[in-house]
Design an enzyme around this catalytic site. Structure first.
Site, PDB file in Angstrom:
ATOM      1  N   LYS A  20       0.833  -1.179   0.103  1.00  0.00           N
ATOM      2  CA  LYS A  20      -0.057  -0.115   0.094  1.00  0.00           C
ATOM      3  C   LYS A  20       0.828   1.203   0.185  1.00  0.00           C
ATOM      4  O   LYS A  20       2.043   1.062   0.624  1.00  0.00           O
ATOM      5  CB  LYS A  20      -0.716   0.157   1.197  1.00  0.00           C
ATOM      6  CG  LYS A  20      -2.090   0.853   1.006  1.00  0.00           C
ATOM      7  CD  LYS A  20      -3.082   0.126   0.188  1.00  0.00           C
ATOM      8  CE  LYS A  20      -4.492   0.803   0.132  1.00  0.00           C
ATOM      9  NZ  LYS A  20      -5.682  -0.020  -0.337  1.00  0.00           N
TER      10      LYS A  20
HETATM   11  P1  NAD Z   1     -13.078   7.219  -3.351  1.00  0.00           P
HETATM   12  O1  NAD Z   1     -12.172   8.376  -3.033  1.00  0.00           O
HETATM   13  O2  NAD Z   1     -13.641   6.867  -4.721  1.00  0.00           O
HETATM   14  O3  NAD Z   1     -14.512   7.338  -2.396  1.00  0.00           O
HETATM   15  C1  NAD Z   1     -14.441   7.718  -1.069  1.00  0.00           C
HETATM   16  C2  NAD Z   1     -15.725   8.098  -0.757  1.00  0.00           C
HETATM   17  O4  NAD Z   1     -15.809   8.459   0.876  1.00  0.00           O
HETATM   18  C3  NAD Z   1     -16.044   9.557  -1.177  1.00  0.00           C
HETATM   19  O5  NAD Z   1     -17.598   9.568  -1.311  1.00  0.00           O
HETATM   20  C4  NAD Z   1     -15.765  10.656  -0.046  1.00  0.00           C
HETATM   21  O6  NAD Z   1     -16.542  11.828  -0.194  1.00  0.00           O
HETATM   22  C5  NAD Z   1     -16.261   9.671   1.266  1.00  0.00           C
HETATM   23  N1  NAD Z   1     -15.793  10.048   2.395  1.00  0.00           N
HETATM   24  C6  NAD Z   1     -14.114  10.491   2.672  1.00  0.00           C
HETATM   25  N2  NAD Z   1     -14.105  10.734   3.885  1.00  0.00           N
HETATM   26  C7  NAD Z   1     -15.311  10.561   4.536  1.00  0.00           C
HETATM   27  C8  NAD Z   1     -15.773  10.669   5.884  1.00  0.00           C
HETATM   28  N3  NAD Z   1     -15.080  10.884   6.967  1.00  0.00           N
HETATM   29  N4  NAD Z   1     -17.033  10.223   6.003  1.00  0.00           N
HETATM   30  C9  NAD Z   1     -17.768   9.751   5.168  1.00  0.00           C
HETATM   31  N5  NAD Z   1     -17.267   9.712   3.736  1.00  0.00           N
HETATM   32  C10 NAD Z   1     -16.354  10.149   3.703  1.00  0.00           C
HETATM   33  O7  NAD Z   1     -12.632   6.004  -2.397  1.00  0.00           O
HETATM   34  P2  NAD Z   1     -12.861   4.296  -2.812  1.00  0.00           P
HETATM   35  O8  NAD Z   1     -11.770   3.752  -4.020  1.00  0.00           O
HETATM   36  O9  NAD Z   1     -14.321   4.152  -3.041  1.00  0.00           O
HETATM   37  O10 NAD Z   1     -12.422   3.828  -1.454  1.00  0.00           O
HETATM   38  C11 NAD Z   1     -13.178   3.679  -0.483  1.00  0.00           C
HETATM   39  C12 NAD Z   1     -12.904   2.825   0.711  1.00  0.00           C
HETATM   40  O11 NAD Z   1     -12.702   1.399  -0.146  1.00  0.00           O
HETATM   41  C13 NAD Z   1     -11.260   2.890   1.259  1.00  0.00           C
HETATM   42  O12 NAD Z   1     -11.354   2.209   2.443  1.00  0.00           O
HETATM   43  C14 NAD Z   1     -10.397   1.931   0.377  1.00  0.00           C
HETATM   44  O13 NAD Z   1      -9.346   1.499   0.765  1.00  0.00           O
HETATM   45  C15 NAD Z   1     -11.440   0.862  -0.056  1.00  0.00           C
HETATM   46  N6  NAD Z   1     -11.459   0.137  -1.081  1.00  0.00           N
HETATM   47  C16 NAD Z   1     -11.104   0.634  -2.493  1.00  0.00           C
HETATM   48  C17 NAD Z   1     -11.095  -0.299  -3.483  1.00  0.00           C
HETATM   49  C18 NAD Z   1     -10.872   0.288  -4.610  1.00  0.00           C
HETATM   50  O14 NAD Z   1     -11.089  -0.440  -5.760  1.00  0.00           O
HETATM   51  N7  NAD Z   1     -11.274   1.559  -5.002  1.00  0.00           N
HETATM   52  C19 NAD Z   1     -10.824  -1.752  -3.241  1.00  0.00           C
HETATM   53  C20 NAD Z   1     -10.661  -2.055  -1.992  1.00  0.00           C
HETATM   54  C21 NAD Z   1     -11.166  -1.351  -1.032  1.00  0.00           C
END
Ligand code: NAD
Length: 416
Positions: free
Chosen positions: A106
């Site tokens: 990461k």
């Molecule tokens: P992203 O940046 O596309 O979206 C994040 C979302 O969370 C946005 O809507 C943002 O406004 C919101 N957010 C941020 N801070 C916040 C808070 N304090 N309270 C509420 N909402 C908040 O990111 P993503 O890729 O969707 O990732 C989200 C989670 O999923 C993370 O934990 C990431 O590690 C995990 N994840 C992502 C992937 C992937 O393929 N993108 C895969 C596995 C896990």
């Protein structure tokens, strides 16, 4: 009552709990409780006002016994070494749970991209990629998008290191644009995986998904796709949120219309016919299914007693602290842990890497069918361990994952 533990404390506690149950050799337990390699970099970027700003970034490789390190790069003001280490450890278990030949990595940069111009983000990305040269690579460590990074970010990283190498390096990163060796289905893969495991959980628990009140926290890549696909499965989406706040209507709404609103206004807030809620309130609203898909440590010892969901599917990484886990478990909440629930993204990233290495690309139907098979089989394997050993799904997923990584360490032996 706990003070909210750091992500690394959470990750190590979860690991040690499961590792002790497995009775693996001490040296393997000690090794897996630490990260193999960590790089900390600081680098200058010339900003739009011509001033130079110094950024700090990290890349952690938790374990590479089963294959190259794999994991996202995050841009966020709260990025820290502690968080990056935890996320890299979770990636090791995630890849092992779904049986793909990767270890855990990461990375992240401490920054607020929402306050930066696109040119500044590009410069920062290209300079960070340069700082990672030699540490990441198609055979050693393969980044992907995470919070506040996307296909464009990956394209910049791939282009930067390809320029340095003098040839195009498609398998260097995954989650790239399809025009650049990206995989069909990658953008939706994490949310699609969330919908597959939710369907499996509902089937095994005998809960029909049709009409069940559902809440999704976070409306980015994972949250929005999860909301769309759960809506397609018949779930009634009653609340969603983003960093600016949440919206609620107990009668439900169409999350794709919310996305239209987000495209125009940049937030879910003020979507018509909904009432505003804070992110803290959102987690405690009445619902049967809750999908935290924002950031870590959202469900804590403080709010877990008031959480009403019967089923929690962790779209985000590390959204539940160990104390919340115990409370939710005692309340009989069925929780599908992050290392299983959101493994769809890394699974299709693996497909992307394989396609890039072979220069032979699959159809979206093939990709989604292969993803479904892996997610369903992984759910079945974890469910089986949970039933046999009378443990919760997180412990079961850890037992499966740590068992596989420990076996790889064991058969590789000690060099020299
Ligand atoms: P992203 O940046 O596309 O979206 C994040 C979302 O969370 C946005 O809507 C943002 O406004 C919101 N957010 C941020 N801070 C916040 C808070 N304090 N309270 C509420 N909402 C908040 O990111 P993503 O890729 O969707 O990732 C989200 C989670 O999923 C993370 O934990 C990431 O590690 C995990 N994840 C992502 C992937 C992937 O393929 N993108 C895969 C596995 C896990």
């Amino acid at each position: 009552m706990e003070t909210t533990p750091s992500p690394w404390q959470v990750a190590v506690e979860q690991f040690n709990t499961a590792a002790s149950q497995l009775g693996i050799e001490d040296y393997i337990q000690h090794r897996l409780a630490e990260c193999e390699r960590i790089l900390i970099v600081t680098f200058p970027v010339r900003m739009a006002d011509d001033k130079v700003r110094i950024f700090t970034g990290f890349r952690s490789q938790h374990n590479t016994a089963r294959g190259p390190a794999k994991g996202g790069i995050r841009y966020h003001p709260n990025v820290s070494l502690d968080e990056v280490k935890a996320l890299s450890m979770w990636m090791t278990w995630k890849c092992a749970v779904v049986g793909i030949p990767f270890g855990g990595g990461k990375g992240g940069v401490i920054c607020d991209p929402t306050e930066m111009t696109s040119v500044e983000v590009e410069r920062m990305t290209r300079r960070f990629a340069t700082s990672l040269q030699g540490f990441i690579g198609p055979e050693s460590d393969i980044p992907a998008p995470d919070v506040n990074t996307n296909a464009q970010t990956m394209a910049w990283i791939m282009d930067t290191l390809s320029m340095h190498e003098g040839h195009t390096l498609l398998p260097l990163v995954t989650g790239k644009p399809v025009a650049l060796g990206g995989s069909l289905g990658r953008a939706d893969a994490t949310g699609r995986g969330v919908s597959f495991v939710t369907a499996q959980a509902a089937k095994h628990l005998g809960i029909p998904l049709a009409g069940i009140p559902t809440i999704v926290q976070g409306f980015g890549n994972v949250g929005s796709t999860s909301a769309f696909l759960l809506h397609d499965l018949g779930c009634k989406i009653v609340a969603v949120s983003d960093v600016y706040g949440g919206i609620y209507n107990s009668a439900g709404f169409d999350p794709r219309q919310v996305m239209e609103h987000v495209r125009k206004t940049k937030s879910v807030v003020n979507f018509p016919n909904t009432q505003p809620v804070t992110n803290a309130e959102l987690l405690e609203l009445p619902c049967d299914l809750l999908v935290p898909a924002a950031l870590e440590s959202q469900l804590t010892g403080q709010n877990a007693p008031r959480v009403k969901a019967k089923m929690i599917v962790e779209g985000a990484n590390g959204p539940t602290t160990p104390e919340a886990d115990r409370i939710l478990n005692d309340k009989g909440v069925f929780l599908v842990p992050d290392i299983l629930a959101n493994a769809g993204g890394v699974t299709v990233s693996y497909f992307e890497w394989v396609q890039d290495l072979q220069s032979f690309f699959w159809t979206e139907e093939e990709i989604n069918a292969r993803l479904k098979r892996i997610m369903d089989e992984s759910f079945e394997a974890v469910w089986g361990i949970a039933q046999e050993q009378h443990v919760d799904m997180r412990t079961a997923a850890y037992l499966l994952a740590i068992g596989r990584v420990a076996e790889a360490e064991r058969v590789r032996g000690i060099y020299p």
